[in-house]
Write an enzyme that holds these catalytic residues in place. Structure first.
Site, PDB file in Angstrom:
ATOM      1  N   ASN A   1       0.861  -1.171   0.000  1.00 49.22           N
ATOM      2  CA  ASN A   1       0.000   0.000   0.000  1.00 49.22           C
ATOM      3  C   ASN A   1       0.902   1.226   0.000  1.00 49.22           C
ATOM      4  O   ASN A   1       2.088   1.130   0.322  1.00 49.22           O
ATOM      5  CB  ASN A   1      -0.945   0.007   1.207  1.00 49.22           C
ATOM      6  CG  ASN A   1      -0.272   0.389   2.502  1.00 49.22           C
ATOM      7  OD1 ASN A   1       0.764  -0.177   2.870  1.00 49.22           O
ATOM      8  ND2 ASN A   1      -0.838   1.341   3.217  1.00 49.22           N
TER       9      ASN A   1
ATOM     10  N   HIS B   1       4.798   6.310  -6.456  1.00 50.14           N
ATOM     11  CA  HIS B   1       5.004   5.026  -5.795  1.00 50.14           C
ATOM     12  C   HIS B   1       6.433   4.922  -5.250  1.00 50.14           C
ATOM     13  O   HIS B   1       7.376   5.426  -5.851  1.00 50.14           O
ATOM     14  CB  HIS B   1       4.768   3.876  -6.783  1.00 50.14           C
ATOM     15  CG  HIS B   1       3.348   3.775  -7.225  1.00 50.14           C
ATOM     16  ND1 HIS B   1       2.424   2.987  -6.581  1.00 50.14           N
ATOM     17  CD2 HIS B   1       2.680   4.373  -8.239  1.00 50.14           C
ATOM     18  CE1 HIS B   1       1.259   3.095  -7.184  1.00 50.14           C
ATOM     19  NE2 HIS B   1       1.383   3.933  -8.200  1.00 50.14           N
TER      20      HIS B   1
END
Length: 181
Positions: free
Chosen positions: A30, A41
């Site tokens: 996550n 990310h």
């Protein structure tokens, strides 16, 4: 980044970097708070995803998190098992992992990557109900998509030094390129 900015990031989603027919769709556990705050990310400086991706031969140079869209030109993408940002993965519930595994399965069925690479074998075990899974290729598939469980690139994962982690990522790269594993 201030503590207030990081806390506000909990409610932000980090967009997937995806396309149809990728060689490999990497799947994090996550987003961390830094990733949620930046929209990139694996954004925390201590995370080893970007260095390992390069060291394993997936990319010709080490990309920065802000260059994540460039992954598409290499046939690579990124998503997460759970969309909710948190400071640590242990803040996630089993129900979140299971629901994330269901959503991830639907995403893979739609996008049809050759490989789904879950970075975090524990996340894979919980999301897919496979408590005996080990690092490496899995027997389970999603349609024609093969699955590979990779070590978590978090700097907290001391069991996997960068060179050893790069070797495992390189095994996946060879498989994704059609080489024997």
């Amino acid at each position: 980044m201030t503590p207030e900015q990081l806390e506000a990031a909990r409610d932000r989603l980090v967009p997937d970097v995806v396309a149809d027919g990728l060689r490999v769709l990497f799947c994090g556990i996550n987003p961390g708070l830094m990733s949620a705050a930046t929209g990139h990310h694996f954004a925390r400086p201590g995370n080893r995803f970007w260095p390992v991706l390069h060291a394993s031969g997936f990319t010709p140079r080490q990309l920065r998190p802000a260059e994540q869209e460039e992954l598409l030109s290499y046939g690579l993408g990124i998503t997460n098992v759970v969309a909710r940002a948190s400071a640590r993965a242990d803040e996630l519930s089993t129900a979140e992992y299971v629901e994330g595994g269901r959503i991830l399965t639907e995403k893979v069925e739609l996008l049809r990557p050759r490989w789904l690479a879950v970075v975090g074998v524990t996340a894979y075990r919980v999301a897919f109900g496979d408590k005996h899974a080990k690092i490496g290729p899995q027997e389970r598939t999603i349609g024609a998509t093969r699955i590979w469980a990779l070590p978590n690139p978090s700097g907290l994962n001391a069991h996997w030094p960068l060179p050893k982690m790069a070797e495992e990522f390189a095994r996946l790269r060879a498989a994704a390129d059609g080489e024997p594993v």
